[in-house]
Motif scaffolding. Structure first.
Motif, PDB file in Angstrom:
ATOM      1  N   UNK A 157       0.828  -1.211   0.000  1.00 40.79           N
ATOM      2  CA  UNK A 157       0.000   0.000   0.000  1.00 40.79           C
ATOM      3  C   UNK A 157       0.859   1.256   0.000  1.00 40.79           C
ATOM      4  N   UNK A 158       1.981   1.209   0.721  1.00 44.66           N
ATOM      5  CA  UNK A 158       2.883   2.367   0.753  1.00 44.66           C
ATOM      6  C   UNK A 158       3.467   2.651  -0.622  1.00 44.66           C
ATOM      7  N   UNK A 159       3.876   1.584  -1.313  1.00 40.79           N
ATOM      8  CA  UNK A 159       4.419   1.759  -2.671  1.00 40.79           C
ATOM      9  C   UNK A 159       3.401   2.413  -3.603  1.00 40.79           C
ATOM     10  N   UNK A 160       2.178   1.917  -3.598  1.00 40.07           N
ATOM     11  CA  UNK A 160       1.160   2.443  -4.525  1.00 40.07           C
ATOM     12  C   UNK A 160       0.686   3.829  -4.096  1.00 40.07           C
ATOM     13  N   UNK A 161       0.640   4.085  -2.761  1.00 39.32           N
ATOM     14  CA  UNK A 161       0.225   5.413  -2.310  1.00 39.32           C
ATOM     15  C   UNK A 161       1.240   6.471  -2.728  1.00 39.32           C
ATOM     16  N   UNK A 162       2.536   6.174  -2.508  1.00 42.44           N
ATOM     17  CA  UNK A 162       3.582   7.120  -2.923  1.00 42.44           C
ATOM     18  C   UNK A 162       3.565   7.311  -4.439  1.00 42.44           C
ATOM     19  N   UNK A 163       3.401   6.206  -5.169  1.00 41.80           N
ATOM     20  CA  UNK A 163       3.317   6.310  -6.632  1.00 41.80           C
ATOM     21  C   UNK A 163       2.107   7.117  -7.062  1.00 41.80           C
ATOM     22  N   UNK A 164       0.995   6.935  -6.333  1.00 43.36           N
ATOM     23  CA  UNK A 164      -0.215   7.684  -6.659  1.00 43.36           C
ATOM     24  C   UNK A 164      -0.055   9.171  -6.425  1.00 43.36           C
ATOM     25  N   UNK A 165       0.578   9.544  -5.300  1.00 45.11           N
ATOM     26  CA  UNK A 165       0.807  10.967  -4.998  1.00 45.11           C
ATOM     27  C   UNK A 165       1.693  11.602  -6.067  1.00 45.11           C
ATOM     28  N   UNK A 166       2.761  10.886  -6.442  1.00 51.86           N
ATOM     29  CA  UNK A 166       3.638  11.409  -7.500  1.00 51.86           C
ATOM     30  C   UNK A 166       2.884  11.500  -8.827  1.00 51.86           C
ATOM     31  N   UNK A 167       2.007  10.529  -9.093  1.00 56.81           N
ATOM     32  CA  UNK A 167       1.211  10.558 -10.334  1.00 56.81           C
ATOM     33  C   UNK A 167       0.262  11.731 -10.361  1.00 56.81           C
ATOM     34  N   UNK A 168      -0.352  12.058  -9.216  1.00 58.29           N
ATOM     35  CA  UNK A 168      -1.240  13.232  -9.158  1.00 58.29           C
ATOM     36  C   UNK A 168      -0.453  14.502  -9.468  1.00 58.29           C
ATOM     37  N   UNK A 169       0.743  14.608  -8.869  1.00 58.04           N
ATOM     38  CA  UNK A 169       1.579  15.780  -9.139  1.00 58.04           C
ATOM     39  C   UNK A 169       1.945  15.895 -10.605  1.00 58.04           C
ATOM     40  N   UNK A 170       2.326  14.758 -11.220  1.00 58.77           N
ATOM     41  CA  UNK A 170       2.685  14.775 -12.640  1.00 58.77           C
ATOM     42  C   UNK A 170       1.494  15.163 -13.506  1.00 58.77           C
ATOM     43  N   UNK A 171       0.299  14.654 -13.143  1.00 58.83           N
ATOM     44  CA  UNK A 171      -0.893  14.967 -13.935  1.00 58.83           C
ATOM     45  C   UNK A 171      -1.258  16.446 -13.827  1.00 58.83           C
ATOM     46  N   UNK A 186       0.742  18.905 -13.262  1.00 55.17           N
ATOM     47  CA  UNK A 186       1.715  19.672 -14.058  1.00 55.17           C
ATOM     48  C   UNK A 186       1.392  19.542 -15.547  1.00 55.17           C
ATOM     49  N   UNK A 187       1.109  18.303 -15.982  1.00 52.91           N
ATOM     50  CA  UNK A 187       0.798  18.081 -17.395  1.00 52.91           C
ATOM     51  C   UNK A 187      -0.466  18.788 -17.847  1.00 52.91           C
ATOM     52  N   UNK A 188      -1.418  18.986 -16.917  1.00 51.36           N
ATOM     53  CA  UNK A 188      -2.689  19.629 -17.278  1.00 51.36           C
ATOM     54  C   UNK A 188      -2.526  21.109 -17.606  1.00 51.36           C
ATOM     55  N   UNK A 189      -1.351  21.663 -17.313  1.00 52.85           N
ATOM     56  CA  UNK A 189      -1.106  23.071 -17.642  1.00 52.85           C
ATOM     57  C   UNK A 189      -0.738  23.280 -19.102  1.00 52.85           C
ATOM     58  N   UNK A 190      -0.528  22.185 -19.823  1.00 54.41           N
ATOM     59  CA  UNK A 190      -0.086  22.295 -21.215  1.00 54.41           C
ATOM     60  C   UNK A 190      -1.135  21.709 -22.155  1.00 54.41           C
ATOM     61  N   UNK A 191      -1.252  22.300 -23.336  1.00 57.58           N
ATOM     62  CA  UNK A 191      -2.182  21.789 -24.338  1.00 57.58           C
ATOM     63  C   UNK A 191      -1.675  20.463 -24.885  1.00 57.58           C
ATOM     64  N   UNK A 192      -2.602  19.548 -25.137  1.00 54.72           N
ATOM     65  CA  UNK A 192      -2.268  18.250 -25.720  1.00 54.72           C
ATOM     66  C   UNK A 192      -3.029  18.135 -27.030  1.00 54.72           C
ATOM     67  N   UNK A 193      -2.301  18.177 -28.139  1.00 51.25           N
ATOM     68  CA  UNK A 193      -2.904  18.144 -29.480  1.00 51.25           C
ATOM     69  C   UNK A 193      -4.009  19.208 -29.608  1.00 51.25           C
ATOM     70  N   UNK A 194      -3.705  20.410 -29.123  1.00 52.23           N
ATOM     71  CA  UNK A 194      -4.629  21.516 -29.286  1.00 52.23           C
ATOM     72  C   UNK A 194      -5.749  21.573 -28.263  1.00 52.23           C
ATOM     73  N   UNK A 195      -5.771  20.635 -27.330  1.00 50.98           N
ATOM     74  CA  UNK A 195      -6.821  20.611 -26.301  1.00 50.98           C
ATOM     75  C   UNK A 195      -6.233  20.945 -24.944  1.00 50.98           C
TER      76      UNK A 195
END
Length: 405
Positions: free
Chosen positions: A337-351, A353-362
């Motif tokens: 659970x610790x592995x997936x929770x830490x991975x999940x928190x990092x994934x939320x942060x990455x998402x 950050x990524x949501x600030x940029x347009x993806x194929x014009x969207x």
């Protein structure tokens, strides 16, 4: 063993092999980021389309000729010479003085190459229409002015162009007063549109709008028009206006309700259709992203199985010293659970950050529920896929484990 001690032991186990833990975290992080980001892309695309449809005007009705292809009105003229909507039919509809109809605007369209002395652009949408086009919906002229009734009557070679096209053709200065060439015919730019919302792959800002008489004379011919934009007197009269238009068009075209020479729709029906399509698209993206999260969970199982094998000595000693089956089970479940929770928190942060940029014009728009959903699912997957390795460790007999030393 107390819960806090189990957590400390889990963290110690996670950090014991840093490279393996980092790679496992990376798999979960990519899965969580994919779920959040792809749902955000689907949501962003849906909002852009909804905004574009709403921008057409809440009291606008659209009549489209059936079977109209990208080649414009000439194709429809060839297919049928009787039951087609022409500018004459449009004029008759406007002159009928229907009770709930404020105005009727015909349009013909095609797609051609547009160039200036500096650059050119292929497959630009060319729209021929009347001056009422700029009053129906929300398409307004940002700089310069629209063409006049006199210019429509005289088939003048003047045009209003979109902002993207203006920037492409005249990157270093204003497009107003400049000349553009549309498939060999020169036009003078008299206006540039305000920024328009785009739908899907269509750029509403890459467009040339000119008098309908000029476009018919130079490109599409004087047959059927492709679209009628009809403005109801107010938003509450849209349904009544739609019914009036349908009855009058059937009379003018000499057809019955069963004939399908045109389709008629209003913004409400377009929005309902769009929402259904957007929901399906978003769910599809979410399912694709969930598969990557599932793969990350399988990786957790693999890592935990290796960990159990490597720590047989530790398990045997702990059980020989009195550790219960539940303590061993809790320790390895906590690690997963610790592995997936830490991975999940990092994934939320990455998402995020990524949501600030347009993806194929969207431009992605993060859904409120996607973050807790992705985090919850990642932890649940960690626990689910960690059960088997943890149960295997907990079921190990002390003597069996000590023999492996």
């Amino acid at each position: 063993m107390k819960p806090f001690e189990i957590l400390i032991s889990a963290l110690r186990g996670v950090t014991a092999n840093k490279l393996r833990s980092v790679l496992t975290l990376l798999g979960v992080m990519i899965g969580v980021a994919s779920v959040i980001l792809l749902l955000a892309v689907g949501n962003g695309s849906a909002q852009e389309v909804k905004s574009a449809i709403s921008g057409l005007g809440a009291n606008t009705i659209t009549v489209r000729a059936s079977g109209m292809g990208g080649g414009g009105a000439q194709e429809s003229t060839a297919a049928s010479t009787e039951k087609v909507i022409t500018t004459a039919v449009s004029d008759q509809l406007a002159a009928a003085d229907l009770g709930h109809v404020a105005s009727v605007v015909p349009q013909v369209s095609t797609s051609l190459t547009v160039s200036s002395t500096n650059a050119s652009s292929d497959s630009v949408s060319i729209i021929g229409t009347t001056t009422g086009y700029f009053d129906v919906g929300t398409t307004g002229v940002g700089t310069g002015e629209a063409f006049t009734e006199a210019e429509v009557t005289s088939s003048s070679k003047v045009a209003v162009i979109g902002q993207t096209l203006a920037t492409t053709l005249f990157p270093t200065g204003s497009a107003l007063g400049e000349s553009i060439v549309v498939d060999g015919t020169p036009f003078t730019v008299v206006g540039v549109l305000e920024n328009q919302s785009s739908t899907g792959t269509t750029d509403a800002n890459s467009v040339v709008i000119a008098p309908i008489t000029r476009i018919q004379k130079s490109y599409t011919g004087f047959g059927a028009v492709s679209t009628l934009s009809i403005e109801a007197i107010d938003s509450d009269s849209v349904d009544a206006a739609e019914a009036e238009v349908e009855i009058m068009l059937n009379q003018l075209l000499g057809q019955t309700e069963d004939d399908e020479s045109y389709s008629i729709s209003n913004q409400t029906s377009l929005l309902e259709t769009q929402e259904e399509s957007a929901d399906s698209f978003t769910v599809l993206l979410g399912v694709v992203a969930a598969i990557s999260l599932l793969v990350g969970g399988i990786g957790v199982t693999n890592v935990m199985l290796v960990s159990v094998t490597e720590r047989t000595k530790e398990i045997g000693i702990r059980k020989a010293l009195g550790a219960t089956r539940g303590a061993i089970l809790g320790q390895f479940l906590a690690e997963a659970a610790t592995l997936t929770l830490l991975g999940g928190v990092l994934g939320v942060g990455a998402a995020l950050i990524g949501a600030n940029y347009e993806i194929y014009g969207t431009q992605p728009v993060v859904l409120d529920y996607s973050i807790p959903l992705a985090l919850g699912v990642s932890v649940a997957i960690g626990v689910f896929f960690g059960v088997y390795p943890a149960a295997r460790a907990a079921a190990m007999r002390p003597i069996q484990a000590l023999r492996a030393i």
